[in-house]
Write a protein that holds these residues in place. Structure first.
Motif, PDB file in Angstrom:
ATOM      1  N   ALA A 274       0.859  -1.177   0.000  1.00 49.07           N
ATOM      2  CA  ALA A 274       0.000   0.000   0.000  1.00 49.07           C
ATOM      3  C   ALA A 274       0.894   1.225   0.000  1.00 49.07           C
ATOM      4  N   THR A 275       0.598   2.182  -0.876  1.00 47.79           N
ATOM      5  CA  THR A 275       1.374   3.421  -0.921  1.00 47.79           C
ATOM      6  C   THR A 275       0.713   4.460  -0.035  1.00 47.79           C
ATOM      7  N   VAL A 276       1.530   5.213   0.701  1.00 46.51           N
ATOM      8  CA  VAL A 276       1.046   6.311   1.535  1.00 46.51           C
ATOM      9  C   VAL A 276       1.735   7.589   1.058  1.00 46.51           C
ATOM     10  N   THR A 277       0.962   8.526   0.548  1.00 47.00           N
ATOM     11  CA  THR A 277       1.485   9.833   0.158  1.00 47.00           C
ATOM     12  C   THR A 277       0.996  10.858   1.160  1.00 47.00           C
ATOM     13  N   TYR A 278       1.948  11.597   1.764  1.00 46.01           N
ATOM     14  CA  TYR A 278       1.618  12.590   2.787  1.00 46.01           C
ATOM     15  C   TYR A 278       2.456  13.827   2.527  1.00 46.01           C
ATOM     16  N   LEU A 279       1.796  14.962   2.311  1.00 45.49           N
ATOM     17  CA  LEU A 279       2.483  16.184   1.927  1.00 45.49           C
ATOM     18  C   LEU A 279       2.556  17.193   3.074  1.00 45.49           C
ATOM     19  N   PHE A 280       3.685  17.895   3.131  1.00 50.64           N
ATOM     20  CA  PHE A 280       3.840  19.061   4.002  1.00 50.64           C
ATOM     21  C   PHE A 280       3.524  20.342   3.245  1.00 50.64           C
ATOM     22  N   ASP A 281       3.908  20.366   1.968  1.00 52.20           N
ATOM     23  CA  ASP A 281       3.721  21.543   1.111  1.00 52.20           C
ATOM     24  C   ASP A 281       3.340  21.085  -0.282  1.00 52.20           C
ATOM     25  N   GLY A 282       2.605  21.935  -0.989  1.00 52.19           N
ATOM     26  CA  GLY A 282       2.306  21.676  -2.382  1.00 52.19           C
ATOM     27  C   GLY A 282       1.115  20.760  -2.573  1.00 52.19           C
ATOM     28  N   THR A 283       0.941  20.323  -3.804  1.00 53.26           N
ATOM     29  CA  THR A 283      -0.188  19.471  -4.154  1.00 53.26           C
ATOM     30  C   THR A 283       0.213  18.539  -5.288  1.00 53.26           C
ATOM     31  N   ILE A 284      -0.354  17.327  -5.279  1.00 49.75           N
ATOM     32  CA  ILE A 284      -0.095  16.310  -6.303  1.00 49.75           C
ATOM     33  C   ILE A 284      -1.436  15.744  -6.753  1.00 49.75           C
ATOM     34  N   MET A 285      -1.573  15.505  -8.053  1.00 49.05           N
ATOM     35  CA  MET A 285      -2.775  14.866  -8.588  1.00 49.05           C
ATOM     36  C   MET A 285      -2.509  13.373  -8.779  1.00 49.05           C
ATOM     37  N   HIS A 286      -3.319  12.569  -8.096  1.00 51.94           N
ATOM     38  CA  HIS A 286      -3.230  11.106  -8.177  1.00 51.94           C
ATOM     39  C   HIS A 286      -4.281  10.588  -9.157  1.00 51.94           C
ATOM     40  N   ARG A 287      -3.861   9.717 -10.075  1.00 51.57           N
ATOM     41  CA  ARG A 287      -4.778   8.991 -10.953  1.00 51.57           C
ATOM     42  C   ARG A 287      -4.356   7.527 -10.964  1.00 51.57           C
ATOM     43  N   ASP A 288      -5.335   6.616 -10.876  1.00 54.79           N
ATOM     44  CA  ASP A 288      -4.965   5.200 -10.905  1.00 54.79           C
ATOM     45  C   ASP A 288      -5.861   4.406 -11.840  1.00 54.79           C
ATOM     46  N   SER A 289      -5.461   3.158 -12.061  1.00 55.58           N
ATOM     47  CA  SER A 289      -6.125   2.304 -13.038  1.00 55.58           C
ATOM     48  C   SER A 289      -7.489   1.803 -12.577  1.00 55.58           C
TER      49      SER A 289
ATOM     50  N   MET B  77      -3.255   4.056  -1.148  1.00 49.88           N
ATOM     51  CA  MET B  77      -3.625   3.207  -2.276  1.00 49.88           C
ATOM     52  C   MET B  77      -3.104   1.801  -2.023  1.00 49.88           C
ATOM     53  N   THR B  78      -4.010   0.841  -1.873  1.00 45.23           N
ATOM     54  CA  THR B  78      -3.623  -0.553  -1.663  1.00 45.23           C
ATOM     55  C   THR B  78      -3.562  -1.254  -3.008  1.00 45.23           C
ATOM     56  N   ALA B  79      -2.354  -1.659  -3.402  1.00 47.15           N
ATOM     57  CA  ALA B  79      -2.158  -2.252  -4.727  1.00 47.15           C
ATOM     58  C   ALA B  79      -2.683  -3.678  -4.791  1.00 47.15           C
ATOM     59  N   GLY B  80      -2.437  -4.474  -3.735  1.00 49.76           N
ATOM     60  CA  GLY B  80      -2.871  -5.854  -3.748  1.00 49.76           C
ATOM     61  C   GLY B  80      -2.340  -6.597  -4.953  1.00 49.76           C
ATOM     62  N   ARG B  81      -3.259  -7.210  -5.710  1.00 45.18           N
ATOM     63  CA  ARG B  81      -2.832  -8.040  -6.844  1.00 45.18           C
ATOM     64  C   ARG B  81      -2.334  -7.219  -8.022  1.00 45.18           C
ATOM     65  N   GLY B  82      -2.555  -5.887  -7.998  1.00 46.21           N
ATOM     66  CA  GLY B  82      -1.973  -5.066  -9.051  1.00 46.21           C
ATOM     67  C   GLY B  82      -2.752  -3.806  -9.351  1.00 46.21           C
ATOM     68  N   ILE B  83      -2.047  -2.697  -9.428  1.00 44.53           N
ATOM     69  CA  ILE B  83      -2.634  -1.412  -9.788  1.00 44.53           C
ATOM     70  C   ILE B  83      -1.543  -0.572 -10.440  1.00 44.53           C
ATOM     71  N   ALA B  84      -1.949   0.379 -11.269  1.00 41.75           N
ATOM     72  CA  ALA B  84      -1.022   1.354 -11.843  1.00 41.75           C
ATOM     73  C   ALA B  84      -1.525   2.744 -11.496  1.00 41.75           C
ATOM     74  N   HIS B  85      -0.594   3.693 -11.328  1.00 43.65           N
ATOM     75  CA  HIS B  85      -1.025   5.065 -11.040  1.00 43.65           C
ATOM     76  C   HIS B  85       0.014   6.052 -11.531  1.00 43.65           C
ATOM     77  N   SER B  86      -0.446   7.299 -11.667  1.00 40.73           N
ATOM     78  CA  SER B  86       0.439   8.402 -12.019  1.00 40.73           C
ATOM     79  C   SER B  86       0.367   9.455 -10.930  1.00 40.73           C
ATOM     80  N   GLU B  87       1.432  10.274 -10.840  1.00 42.93           N
ATOM     81  CA  GLU B  87       1.503  11.370  -9.871  1.00 42.93           C
ATOM     82  C   GLU B  87       2.029  12.591 -10.604  1.00 42.93           C
ATOM     83  N   ARG B  88       1.196  13.631 -10.693  1.00 44.17           N
ATOM     84  CA  ARG B  88       1.567  14.804 -11.470  1.00 44.17           C
ATOM     85  C   ARG B  88       1.175  16.084 -10.722  1.00 44.17           C
ATOM     86  N   THR B  89       1.829  17.172 -11.072  1.00 46.19           N
ATOM     87  CA  THR B  89       1.457  18.475 -10.552  1.00 46.19           C
ATOM     88  C   THR B  89       0.190  18.947 -11.256  1.00 46.19           C
TER      89      THR B  89
END
Length: 305
Positions: free
Chosen positions: A79-94, A109-121
């Motif tokens: 499982a991915t954990v994204t935690y920000l102090f500053d700024g912003t990120i746009m998460h998109r996943d499959s 985001m818990t990937a488990g058997r499989g997931i794809a994602h992007s991280e963009r400003t």
């Protein structure tokens, strides 16, 4: 966030007072528009509880017209954990989730058997420029749940419990701490806390969890008469009650949990208790078998090494 499989020992690794098992000085790595400091995994310590990956992102000031662009990439067994102090990120996943991540929010985001994602400003801060910084961590899944269906949780900062007390501020991102419990659902027993202390202020690190660590983001702290400065990861032995005192204004992440059963292998963005499963994931990504991320045309290629 995408990882490359280098596990070189850090020249600054050492241990100090009796409660400490290890002190890790993370290695800085340039990932394009900003720098990351990687504390886990490394040769002398692969995991703390289920935490198998821990990066500090930035802080960095991105100029107008620039931003983060991490193209779609795959994960399994974590499982991915994204935690920000500053700024912003746009998460998109499959799985079709689209979420702007703001400071203080918990993005799991818990990937488990499989997931794809992007991280963009996102578009607006990309146009104007922004300061960005935070933590990216991966939590390995229990063996029985490594092939669970992918899931996604997001909690805004105002929906996570916060403890304040005359120079102490603690946001409980996951698990139990400071008498509060996070609403985040976890598949194993782990905790994660964003702790800010004014100079001279103290806070406990209770022995409630089997494995515990402190990642010092900024400032300096004292434990049992020893001083530690950012950036360092302090890994503690089980059972000891720890008192943290800030020597200067300090920010840190408290983390850990129960030890997972058995060994975990990690290669690129894949985590599993089975080497064969990782080989299958490599083949699946190379052959385009992962579900695509909607509205994305780029793909992060499989590393050659």
């Amino acid at each position: 966030m995408s990882w490359r499989p280098d596990l070189d020992p850090e020249p600054g690794d050492r241990k100090s007072c009796e409660a400490l098992a290890l002190v890790i000085v993370p290695r800085a790595r340039d990932v394009g528009n900003f720098e990351v400091r990687r504390a886990l995994p490394q040769a002398r310590r692969r995991m703390v509880g289920p935490f198998i990956f821990l990066d500090q992102m930035g802080p960095a000031q991105m100029a107008p017209g620039t931003g983060m662009d991490v193209a779609p990439h795959p994960h399994i067994g974590l499982a991915t954990v994204t935690y920000l102090f500053d700024g912003t990120i746009m998460h998109r996943d499959s799985e079709g989730h689209v979420q702007e991540i703001l400071p203080g929010a918990m993005n799991l985001m818990t990937a488990g058997r499989g997931i794809a994602h992007s991280e963009r400003t996102p578009d607006l801060p990309r146009k104007s420029g922004q300061r960005v910084g935070g933590m990216q961590s991966w939590v390995a899944l229990p063996r029985a749940l490594e092939e669970t269906a992918p899931t996604f949780q997001h909690y805004a900062a105002e929906n996570l419990p916060v403890v304040t007390d005359h120079g102490l501020t603690a946001r409980v991102i996951a698990g139990d701490a400071f008498g509060k419990r996070s609403p985040v659902t976890t598949l194993s027993d782990w905790f994660y806390v964003d702790l800010i202390l004014d100079a001279g202020k103290s806070a406990p690190l209770d022995p409630d969890y089997e494995e515990r660590a402190i990642y010092i983001v900024s400032g300096a702290i004292e434990i049992a008469g020893e001083t530690f400065e950012a950036p360092q990861l302090l890994v503690f032995r089980p059972g000891d009650r720890i008192t943290i005192k800030a020597i200067s204004p300090a920010r840190m992440m408290l983390l850990g949990g129960a030890t997972l059963e058995g060994k975990r292998y990690i290669w690129w963005n894949f985590v599993s208790s089975s080497r064969e499963r990782i080989e299958q994931a490599k083949e699946d990504w190379a052959q385009g078998r992962f579900k695509p991320v909607p509205d994305e045309t780029e793909l992060t290629p499989l590393p050659e090494a």
